[in-house]
Scaffold this motif. Structure first.
Motif: not given
Length: 223
Positions: A4, A82, A160-161, A178-180, A195
């Motif tokens: 994140t 990030r 992010d997860s 905010v996906e990673s 983003s």
């Protein structure tokens, strides 16, 4: 934190892959994805399960120590941000909004990462080894809200997860996702953004109110 604010999931990829090899298996993409955002005990258990280790052959304390030492070595080499994360923290701080770092990473490694992130940015921090159960359980976010002295519905989580988003939702936090490294399922409390680049206060406010009310997509202002 991992995935994140910091682009540290690739660092964990290296350590987890090496751990798998130590147990005679190759870290598959599916296995790695299943460990993303996990507490260290949960991640180790999944590797042990995949390796077919019996209870007698498992040594989570030794494997945990090895993993922490290896990640600390890798953190010392490079710990990149990030995209947009540092500016997003500056934005929220300038608005006078208190921030808490809520991570499944243990305190020992979090303190290393805070040298990069800046511990002074946060009112307090909550680590995975400081609650009864880590993410995906709600305990870390419940503890964060308790330390702030506000209801979880008044806190905007940023995740992010799948593991982290599940924890935030279970705690009742509206969540900006905010996906990673892995996709996150839509949910009632979740707002998605591609983003953190270009984040502004209107988007922060929209994520909080939108997360409480509906599934929505916050427009990405990245140019």
């Amino acid at each position: 934190m991992d995935g994140t604010l910091l682009d540290s999931e690739p660092i964990w990829d290296v350590a987890m892959a090496e751990l798998a090899v130590r147990h005679g298996i190759v870290m598959s993409p599916e296995l790695r994805e299943s460990t993303l955002g996990n507490s260290l005990p949960d991640a180790l258990a999944k590797v042990h399960d995949a390796a077919g280790l019996s209870a007698a052959d498992r040594d989570p304390e030794a494997d945990g120590r090895w993993t922490l030492d290896r990640v600390a070595e890798l953190f010392a080499d490079d710990l990149p941000w990030r995209p947009g994360a540092s500016a997003a923290l500056d934005l929220v701080a300038a608005a006078g909004i208190p921030m808490v770092l809520v991570t499944n990473t243990v305190r020992e490694l979090t303190e290393v990462a805070l040298e990069t992130i800046g511990r002074e940015r946060f009112t307090t921090t909550v680590c995975g080894d400081e609650v009864a159960v880590g993410k995906p359980a709600p305990d870390p976010y419940l503890r964060a809200a308790e330390l702030l002295g506000v209801p979880t519905a008044e806190c905007l989580a940023v995740e992010d997860s799948p593991t982290g988003a599940q924890a935030a939702s279970a705690a009742g936090c509206p969540t900006l996702v905010v996906e990673s490294a892995a996709p996150v399922e839509p949910g009632r409390l979740r707002v998605f953004r591609t983003s953190l680049v270009g984040l502004d206060l209107d988007c922060v406010a929209d994520a909080w109110t939108g997360g409480l009310a509906r599934i929505t997509t916050c427009k990405n202002e990245e140019s």
